[in-house]
Design a protein around this motif. Structure first.
Motif, PDB file in Angstrom:
ATOM      1  N   ASP A  48       0.811  -1.077   0.116  1.00 19.24           N
ATOM      2  CA  ASP A  48      -0.224  -0.055   0.097  1.00 19.24           C
ATOM      3  C   ASP A  48       0.968   1.311  -0.068  1.00 19.24           C
ATOM      4  O   ASP A  48       1.958   1.214   0.585  1.00 19.24           O
ATOM      5  N   GLY A  51      -3.591   5.017   0.631  1.00 15.08           N
ATOM      6  CA  GLY A  51      -5.068   4.457   0.004  1.00 15.08           C
ATOM      7  C   GLY A  51      -5.972   4.989   0.517  1.00 15.08           C
ATOM      8  O   GLY A  51      -7.238   5.037  -0.167  1.00 15.08           O
ATOM      9  N   TYR A  52      -5.968   5.960   1.301  1.00 15.36           N
ATOM     10  CA  TYR A  52      -7.101   6.913   1.890  1.00 15.36           C
ATOM     11  C   TYR A  52      -6.799   8.135   2.134  1.00 15.36           C
ATOM     12  O   TYR A  52      -5.601   8.533   2.999  1.00 15.36           O
ATOM     13  N   CYS A  58     -11.371   7.221  -0.541  1.00 13.66           N
ATOM     14  CA  CYS A  58     -10.645   6.200  -1.386  1.00 13.66           C
ATOM     15  C   CYS A  58      -9.747   7.130  -2.024  1.00 13.66           C
ATOM     16  O   CYS A  58     -10.350   7.861  -3.116  1.00 13.66           O
ATOM     17  N   ASN A 112      -3.711   3.701  -7.858  1.00 10.96           N
ATOM     18  CA  ASN A 112      -4.259   2.350  -6.836  1.00 10.96           C
ATOM     19  C   ASN A 112      -5.234   1.597  -7.463  1.00 10.96           C
ATOM     20  O   ASN A 112      -5.842   2.003  -8.367  1.00 10.96           O
ATOM     21  N   ARG A 114      -7.881  -1.743  -6.393  1.00  6.71           N
ATOM     22  CA  ARG A 114      -8.364  -2.198  -5.154  1.00  6.71           C
ATOM     23  C   ARG A 114      -8.440  -3.828  -5.076  1.00  6.71           C
ATOM     24  O   ARG A 114      -8.943  -4.514  -6.250  1.00  6.71           O
ATOM     25  N   THR A 117      -9.397  -8.318   0.355  1.00  6.60           N
ATOM     26  CA  THR A 117      -8.591  -8.641   1.405  1.00  6.60           C
ATOM     27  C   THR A 117      -9.308 -10.159   2.224  1.00  6.60           C
ATOM     28  O   THR A 117     -10.570 -10.502   1.620  1.00  6.60           O
ATOM     29  N   THR A 121     -13.116  -7.272   2.222  1.00  5.55           N
ATOM     30  CA  THR A 121     -13.275  -5.875   1.930  1.00  5.55           C
ATOM     31  C   THR A 121     -12.562  -5.515   0.711  1.00  5.55           C
ATOM     32  O   THR A 121     -11.557  -6.491   0.215  1.00  5.55           O
ATOM     33  N   LYS A 123      -9.545  -3.349  -0.723  1.00  7.57           N
ATOM     34  CA  LYS A 123      -8.759  -2.174  -0.329  1.00  7.57           C
ATOM     35  C   LYS A 123      -7.891  -1.505  -1.346  1.00  7.57           C
ATOM     36  O   LYS A 123      -7.331  -2.283  -2.162  1.00  7.57           O
ATOM     37  N   PRO A 124      -7.724  -0.358  -1.317  1.00  6.89           N
ATOM     38  CA  PRO A 124      -6.554   0.275  -2.413  1.00  6.89           C
ATOM     39  C   PRO A 124      -5.282  -0.158  -1.903  1.00  6.89           C
ATOM     40  O   PRO A 124      -4.819   0.081  -0.840  1.00  6.89           O
ATOM     41  N   THR A 125      -4.553  -0.458  -2.898  1.00  4.63           N
ATOM     42  CA  THR A 125      -3.101  -0.822  -2.984  1.00  4.63           C
ATOM     43  C   THR A 125      -2.255  -0.622  -4.032  1.00  4.63           C
ATOM     44  O   THR A 125      -3.038  -0.120  -5.226  1.00  4.63           O
ATOM     45  N   TYR A 166     -20.443  -4.846  -2.488  1.00  2.00           N
ATOM     46  CA  TYR A 166     -19.702  -3.885  -3.715  1.00  2.00           C
ATOM     47  C   TYR A 166     -20.453  -3.968  -4.808  1.00  2.00           C
ATOM     48  O   TYR A 166     -20.379  -4.734  -5.375  1.00  2.00           O
TER      49      TYR A 166
END
Ligand SMILES: Cc1cc2nc3c(=O)[nH]c(=O)nc-3n(C[C@H](O)[C@H](O)[C@H](O)COP(=O)(O)OP(=O)(O)OC[C@H]3O[C@@H](n4cnc5c(N)ncnc54)[C@H](O)[C@@H]3O)c2cc1C
Length: 174
Positions: A48, A51-52, A58, A112, A114, A117, A121, A123-125, A166
């Motif tokens: 990462d 990410g936020y 995001c 980024n 997504r 996980t 979820t 997650k942005p990486t 989502y």
């Protein structure tokens, strides 16, 4: 064994190992002292960046978002050039040990992406393994969520339930 050394690094997580490597590359004698298990053992293999945003939104372009961070944020204190250099050193080190890492992209621009996980979820990486096919994941109609026997922390039913929330994953077949 000599009782003196140039640098002692405490902790063998990503931060400690990269610090030790950096010092060793500058010709310093380094000792790493570590106890217990760090987060590396449970990382996904992606890295990462930002990410936020501070408001919780995001982040799509971590480099653009970095320029808007408060002056006291660690990335602001370091400066984006040093962050870029650190990421480049990590990519180069990983490549030398056979792990290809690259920045995720969209339309040829680093962005980024997504990733799901273990909790289901997204997650942005930023840095993803070469084997990660971003486009295939986005387009996939069928998704298999697998766990490993004995690995108590991954519960596929929970992962699927979460991912279905989502909008862009809701119509995939699990
Ligand atoms: C479940 C989970 C999943 C994650 N997944 C990702 C991911 O996919 N991508 C990503 O970029 N980030 C991920 N992260 C975050 C990432 O793991 C951390 O940001 C990163 O590991 C921090 O590195 P670190 O070296 O600062 O700390 P750590 O990796 O925690 O390393 C600290 C080290 O210090 C040692 N230590 C602690 N106390 C002592 C002591 N008293 N004496 C000696 N040694 C000590 C520990 O054993 C460990 O080796 C994840 C975190 C978690 C919890």
């Amino acid at each position: 064994m000599s009782r003196t050394t140039d640098v002692i690094v405490v902790g063998s997580g990503l931060a400690g190992l990269m610090a030790a490597l950096g010092a060793a590359r500058q010709g310093r004698e380094v000792r790493v002292i570590s106890e217990g298990m760090g987060c590396l053992a449970i990382g996904s293999g992606s890295v990462d960046l930002l990410g936020y945003a501070p408001d919780g939104a995001c982040v799509d372009d971590p480099w653009a978002a970095m320029a808007l961070l408060p002056a006291t944020h660690p990335y602001s204190l370091l400066g984006s050039d040093k962050v870029r250099a650190a990421l480049a050193a990590l990519v180069e080190t990983a490549a030398r040990h056979g792990l290809g890492l690259r920045a995720a992209e969209r339309d040829g621009t680093p962005r980024n992406t997504r990733v799901p996980t273990i909790m289901g979820t997204l997650k942005p990486t930023y840095l993803v393994p070469d084997s990660f096919d971003q486009e295939a994941l986005a387009k996939a109609r069928h998704v298999l969520v697998a766990s490993v026997r004995g690995f108590r922390d991954c519960r596929p039913a929970l992962v699927i339930d979460q991912l279905r929330r989502y909008p862009d994953w809701a119509d995939k077949n699990f």
